[in-house]
Write a protein that holds these residues in place. Structure first.
Motif, PDB file in Angstrom:
ATOM      1  N   CYS A  11     114.825 -26.405   4.482  1.00  0.00           N
ATOM      2  CA  CYS A  11     113.430 -26.835   4.434  1.00  0.00           C
ATOM      3  C   CYS A  11     112.835 -26.891   5.835  1.00  0.00           C
ATOM      4  O   CYS A  11     113.446 -27.437   6.762  1.00  0.00           O
ATOM      5  CB  CYS A  11     113.333 -28.209   3.751  1.00  0.00           C
ATOM      6  SG  CYS A  11     111.636 -28.826   3.600  1.00  0.00           S
ATOM      7  N   SER A  13     110.041 -28.495   6.391  1.00  0.00           N
ATOM      8  CA  SER A  13     109.186 -29.692   6.385  1.00  0.00           C
ATOM      9  C   SER A  13     107.751 -29.337   6.768  1.00  0.00           C
ATOM     10  O   SER A  13     107.179 -29.850   7.743  1.00  0.00           O
ATOM     11  CB  SER A  13     109.745 -30.771   7.328  1.00  0.00           C
ATOM     12  OG  SER A  13     110.985 -31.255   6.846  1.00  0.00           O
ATOM     13  N   CYS A  19     104.921 -27.378  -2.087  1.00  0.00           N
ATOM     14  CA  CYS A  19     105.889 -27.906  -3.051  1.00  0.00           C
ATOM     15  C   CYS A  19     105.551 -29.347  -3.412  1.00  0.00           C
ATOM     16  O   CYS A  19     105.657 -29.753  -4.576  1.00  0.00           O
ATOM     17  CB  CYS A  19     107.301 -27.826  -2.477  1.00  0.00           C
ATOM     18  SG  CYS A  19     107.516 -28.680  -0.886  1.00  0.00           S
ATOM     19  N   THR A  33     113.651 -34.376   2.977  1.00  0.00           N
ATOM     20  CA  THR A  33     114.592 -33.387   3.528  1.00  0.00           C
ATOM     21  C   THR A  33     114.836 -33.622   5.024  1.00  0.00           C
ATOM     22  O   THR A  33     115.946 -33.428   5.519  1.00  0.00           O
ATOM     23  CB  THR A  33     114.080 -31.954   3.305  1.00  0.00           C
ATOM     24  OG1 THR A  33     112.736 -31.840   3.811  1.00  0.00           O
ATOM     25  CG2 THR A  33     114.076 -31.598   1.826  1.00  0.00           C
ATOM     26  N   CYS A  72     107.649 -23.315  -2.981  1.00  0.00           N
ATOM     27  CA  CYS A  72     108.202 -23.284  -1.624  1.00  0.00           C
ATOM     28  C   CYS A  72     107.704 -22.008  -0.932  1.00  0.00           C
ATOM     29  O   CYS A  72     107.884 -20.901  -1.452  1.00  0.00           O
ATOM     30  CB  CYS A  72     109.727 -23.306  -1.668  1.00  0.00           C
ATOM     31  SG  CYS A  72     110.511 -23.126  -0.044  1.00  0.00           S
ATOM     32  N   VAL A  77     113.994 -23.341  -0.954  1.00  0.00           N
ATOM     33  CA  VAL A  77     114.375 -24.732  -1.188  1.00  0.00           C
ATOM     34  C   VAL A  77     114.214 -25.104  -2.662  1.00  0.00           C
ATOM     35  O   VAL A  77     113.100 -25.083  -3.201  1.00  0.00           O
ATOM     36  CB  VAL A  77     113.535 -25.694  -0.320  1.00  0.00           C
ATOM     37  CG1 VAL A  77     113.989 -27.137  -0.539  1.00  0.00           C
ATOM     38  CG2 VAL A  77     113.648 -25.309   1.144  1.00  0.00           C
ATOM     39  N   PHE A  79     114.273 -28.099  -4.395  1.00  0.00           N
ATOM     40  CA  PHE A  79     114.295 -29.542  -4.182  1.00  0.00           C
ATOM     41  C   PHE A  79     114.851 -30.300  -5.369  1.00  0.00           C
ATOM     42  O   PHE A  79     115.445 -31.372  -5.204  1.00  0.00           O
ATOM     43  CB  PHE A  79     112.889 -30.053  -3.857  1.00  0.00           C
ATOM     44  CG  PHE A  79     112.847 -31.540  -3.640  1.00  0.00           C
ATOM     45  CD1 PHE A  79     113.343 -32.095  -2.472  1.00  0.00           C
ATOM     46  CD2 PHE A  79     112.349 -32.387  -4.623  1.00  0.00           C
ATOM     47  CE1 PHE A  79     113.335 -33.475  -2.281  1.00  0.00           C
ATOM     48  CE2 PHE A  79     112.330 -33.760  -4.433  1.00  0.00           C
ATOM     49  CZ  PHE A  79     112.826 -34.311  -3.259  1.00  0.00           C
TER      50      PHE A  79
END
Length: 217
Positions: A11, A13, A19, A33, A72, A77, A79
């Protein structure tokens, strides 16, 4: 937890994370994350549980392709795997409630997932609510989702923990006994997506309760 860390490492971020926007609960995926990457697992699971007490369910059943994973930017990712694995690892912490609970005049009408969510968070705050359910706790997850979709054992254990700590009354609330709710100061109607809306409207009109909520309020 290696799988969780490996997924978190993928990730970026993102500042404006699609997402997170696509998640129905708007989980702070970039922050969670990031905390995992910084080895702050406890803080990560606390934030996760703050918005979703049933990650071990949604981690299997949510429409991930059109929500977190499908949005994403880099397509890397998943999640929901983090959500699921953290919820399973810290499950005992999730279903541990304060030993001393304060009984409050709060009634939750409907013991499906929405009603159980309200009860869970009240219990975590040390408040013992009353749940009215006409059949059995769990709603669609218990009654409609087939067993092969996911292992229901954790969900059943969670229900048992709520059942043990809350005041659960197995009784249908209808036009003949609506006045039983007059003893409560707060009513929270979570009687299903197809719940009888008129019950809530009549409760607002006729009962002396100071606060009546319905659905996703």
């Amino acid at each position: 937890m290696n799988d969780v860390l490996n997924m978190a490492n993928k990730c970026r971020s993102c500042g404006k994370a699609k997402c997170q926007v696509a998640c129905p609960l708007h989980q702070d995926i970039p922050l969670i994350t990031k905390l995992i990457r910084n080895n702050q697992i406890i803080d990560a699971k606390d934030i996760l549980f703050m918005h979703n007490p049933f990650g071990y369910v949604t981690g299997y059943l949510c429409n991930h392709e059109n929500q977190c994973a499908g949005n994403c930017i880099f397509g890397e990712v998943d999640f929901y795997e983090i959500e699921r694995d953290l919820s399973i690892k810290f499950f005992e912490d999730l279903i541990t409630y304060p030993k001393k609970l304060e009984v409050r005049p709060i009634a939750i009408i409907g013991g499906g997932v929405a009603g159980l969510t309200v009860a869970h968070y009240l219990l975590k705050q040390g408040i013992k609510p009353t749940i009215y359910e006409k059949n059995k706790l769990g709603g669609v997850i218990t009654n409609a989702i087939p067993n092969f979709r996911y292992d229901k054992s954790l969900f059943k254990s969670h229900i048992q923990a709520i059942e043990k700590n809350a005041n659960v009354i197995y009784q249908d609330i209808n036009q003949d006994n609506l006045d039983v709710l007059n003893q409560y100061e707060h009513l929270i109607f979570k009687n299903g997506r197809w719940g009888r809306f008129w019950i809530w409207k009549r409760a607002v009109r006729e009962l002396s309760c100071g606060n009546v909520l319905h659905g996703t309020e």
